[in-house]
Design a protein around this motif. Structure first.
Motif, PDB file in Angstrom:
ATOM      1  N   GLU A  50      -4.030  18.220 -13.198  1.00  0.00           N
ATOM      2  CA  GLU A  50      -4.056  18.834 -11.871  1.00  0.00           C
ATOM      3  C   GLU A  50      -2.973  18.250 -10.967  1.00  0.00           C
ATOM      4  OE1 GLU A  50      -8.012  18.418 -10.377  1.00  0.00           O
ATOM      5  OE2 GLU A  50      -8.857  19.718 -11.933  1.00  0.00           O
ATOM      6  N   ALA A  51      -2.708  16.955 -11.073  1.00  0.00           N
ATOM      7  CA  ALA A  51      -1.704  16.311 -10.226  1.00  0.00           C
ATOM      8  C   ALA A  51      -0.294  16.787 -10.554  1.00  0.00           C
ATOM      9  CB  ALA A  51      -1.788  14.797 -10.360  1.00  0.00           C
ATOM     10  N   LEU A  52      -0.065  17.216 -11.774  1.00  0.00           N
ATOM     11  CA  LEU A  52       1.277  17.635 -12.174  1.00  0.00           C
ATOM     12  C   LEU A  52       1.580  19.095 -11.863  1.00  0.00           C
ATOM     13  CD1 LEU A  52       1.634  15.725 -15.548  1.00  0.00           C
ATOM     14  CD2 LEU A  52       2.602  15.146 -13.323  1.00  0.00           C
ATOM     15  N   ASN A 101     -16.943   6.232 -22.103  1.00  0.00           N
ATOM     16  CA  ASN A 101     -15.487   6.174 -22.268  1.00  0.00           C
ATOM     17  C   ASN A 101     -14.890   7.551 -22.495  1.00  0.00           C
ATOM     18  OD1 ASN A 101     -14.525   3.524 -21.921  1.00  0.00           O
ATOM     19  ND2 ASN A 101     -15.418   2.912 -23.868  1.00  0.00           N
ATOM     20  N   GLN A 102     -15.557   8.381 -23.298  1.00  0.00           N
ATOM     21  CA  GLN A 102     -15.053   9.729 -23.552  1.00  0.00           C
ATOM     22  C   GLN A 102     -14.992  10.547 -22.269  1.00  0.00           C
ATOM     23  OE1 GLN A 102     -17.814  10.986 -26.616  1.00  0.00           O
ATOM     24  NE2 GLN A 102     -16.300  10.651 -28.237  1.00  0.00           N
ATOM     25  N   VAL A 103     -16.036  10.479 -21.472  1.00  0.00           N
ATOM     26  CA  VAL A 103     -16.052  11.224 -20.216  1.00  0.00           C
ATOM     27  C   VAL A 103     -14.941  10.735 -19.296  1.00  0.00           C
ATOM     28  CG1 VAL A 103     -17.385  11.727 -18.122  1.00  0.00           C
ATOM     29  CG2 VAL A 103     -18.506  11.783 -20.351  1.00  0.00           C
ATOM     30  N   LEU A 104     -14.748   9.429 -19.212  1.00  0.00           N
ATOM     31  CA  LEU A 104     -13.700   8.880 -18.354  1.00  0.00           C
ATOM     32  C   LEU A 104     -12.318   9.332 -18.809  1.00  0.00           C
ATOM     33  CD1 LEU A 104     -14.973   5.249 -17.718  1.00  0.00           C
ATOM     34  CD2 LEU A 104     -14.770   7.107 -16.056  1.00  0.00           C
ATOM     35  N   GLN A 105     -12.087   9.370 -20.125  1.00  0.00           N
ATOM     36  CA  GLN A 105     -10.803   9.841 -20.638  1.00  0.00           C
ATOM     37  C   GLN A 105     -10.583  11.307 -20.300  1.00  0.00           C
ATOM     38  OE1 GLN A 105     -10.787   8.864 -24.803  1.00  0.00           O
ATOM     39  NE2 GLN A 105     -10.420   6.693 -24.431  1.00  0.00           N
ATOM     40  N   GLU A 106     -11.625  12.126 -20.438  1.00  0.00           N
ATOM     41  CA  GLU A 106     -11.512  13.550 -20.105  1.00  0.00           C
ATOM     42  C   GLU A 106     -11.230  13.742 -18.623  1.00  0.00           C
ATOM     43  OE1 GLU A 106     -15.105  15.417 -21.488  1.00  0.00           O
ATOM     44  OE2 GLU A 106     -14.686  14.891 -23.571  1.00  0.00           O
ATOM     45  N   LEU A 107     -11.910  12.984 -17.774  1.00  0.00           N
ATOM     46  CA  LEU A 107     -11.678  13.093 -16.336  1.00  0.00           C
ATOM     47  C   LEU A 107     -10.264  12.655 -15.965  1.00  0.00           C
ATOM     48  CD1 LEU A 107     -15.065  11.782 -14.896  1.00  0.00           C
ATOM     49  CD2 LEU A 107     -14.228  14.141 -14.865  1.00  0.00           C
ATOM     50  N   SER A 108      -9.779  11.590 -16.581  1.00  0.00           N
ATOM     51  CA  SER A 108      -8.416  11.120 -16.313  1.00  0.00           C
ATOM     52  C   SER A 108      -7.397  12.173 -16.724  1.00  0.00           C
ATOM     53  CB  SER A 108      -8.127   9.814 -17.062  1.00  0.00           C
ATOM     54  OG  SER A 108      -8.914   8.782 -16.556  1.00  0.00           O
ATOM     55  N   TYR A 109      -7.612  12.797 -17.864  1.00  0.00           N
ATOM     56  CA  TYR A 109      -6.704  13.839 -18.344  1.00  0.00           C
ATOM     57  C   TYR A 109      -6.709  15.031 -17.385  1.00  0.00           C
ATOM     58  CZ  TYR A 109      -4.513  17.332 -21.324  1.00  0.00           C
ATOM     59  OH  TYR A 109      -3.685  18.299 -21.805  1.00  0.00           O
ATOM     60  N   GLN A 110      -7.890  15.438 -16.920  1.00  0.00           N
ATOM     61  CA  GLN A 110      -7.990  16.553 -15.974  1.00  0.00           C
ATOM     62  C   GLN A 110      -7.277  16.238 -14.667  1.00  0.00           C
ATOM     63  OE1 GLN A 110     -12.230  17.070 -15.663  1.00  0.00           O
ATOM     64  NE2 GLN A 110     -12.225  18.866 -16.998  1.00  0.00           N
TER      65      GLN A 110
END
Length: 192
Positions: A175-177, A162-171
């Motif tokens: 990047e998208a913004l 879950n932590q890795v998924l949250q970090e990837l989503s944040y990254q």
């Protein structure tokens, strides 16, 4: 119980010989070996699976597939990504089974394997269900593994995934913004 996402049962009510719980963003995964009417839970590491033999076998299989004669060369090349996915799965499964003591097998000797990919948004909601089903499964085998020693390991793996998924989503969001990102879009833009 059939609708349960972690119910280790195959069609026709049969039980698998081996169950794999893969956390795709972690190096560790669980293997539950149910052969021989006992149960054993093994914490495995991807470094042990993806070793020199794995990469050598993968390269050899892909090379053979790439060069095999085909009367439809464009279709052959277009289908290579699908074939590569199939090759990776086959070679990875052979490597995992070898590490579990299944040295050689053919279609008749192949153990029945169920693979659960533990990731995504439903992961947090179903982590208790994963532990509960593993407990029921292990309790149904005499002289088998004790789930109490594995509950902490499973909880840790779920938390780390879950932590890795949250970090990837944040990254990805960050990047998208950015204006120069190809994924950036806006509904209103005034360039004047």
């Amino acid at each position: 119980m059939i609708d349960d996402p972690f119910y280790g049962q195959m069609p026709d009510g049969e039980r698998p010989d081996i169950m794999l719980y893969i956390f795709p963003h972690l190096r560790e995964f669980l293997a539950v070996d149910l052969r021989d009417d006992t149960s054993e839970v093994i914490l495995m590491n991807s470094d042990d699976v993806f070793d020199a033999d794995f990469f050598g076998g993968l390269e050899a299989e892909f090379s053979r597939t790439l060069r095999e004669g085909n009367i439809y060369p464009f279709a052959h090349v277009i289908n290579l990504p699908l074939r590569l996915e199939e090759i990776v799965r086959t070679v990875a499964m052979a490597s995992i089974l070898e590490k579990l003591g299944v040295d050689s097998f053919d279609d008749e000797d192949m153990p029945a394997v169920v693979v659960f990919i533990i990731s995504g948004g439903a992961l947090a909601m179903h982590s208790d269900k994963l532990i509960e089903n593993l407990r029921e499964l292990l309790n149904s085998y005499p002289g088998g593994a004790d789930i109490t020693q594995w509950e902490g390991v499973i909880s840790r793996l779920v938390k780390e995934e879950n932590q890795v998924l949250q970090e990837l989503s944040y990254q990805e969001l960050t990047e998208a913004l950015r204006d120069d990102s190809p994924d950036y879009f806006t509904l209103w833009e005034n360039r004047n």
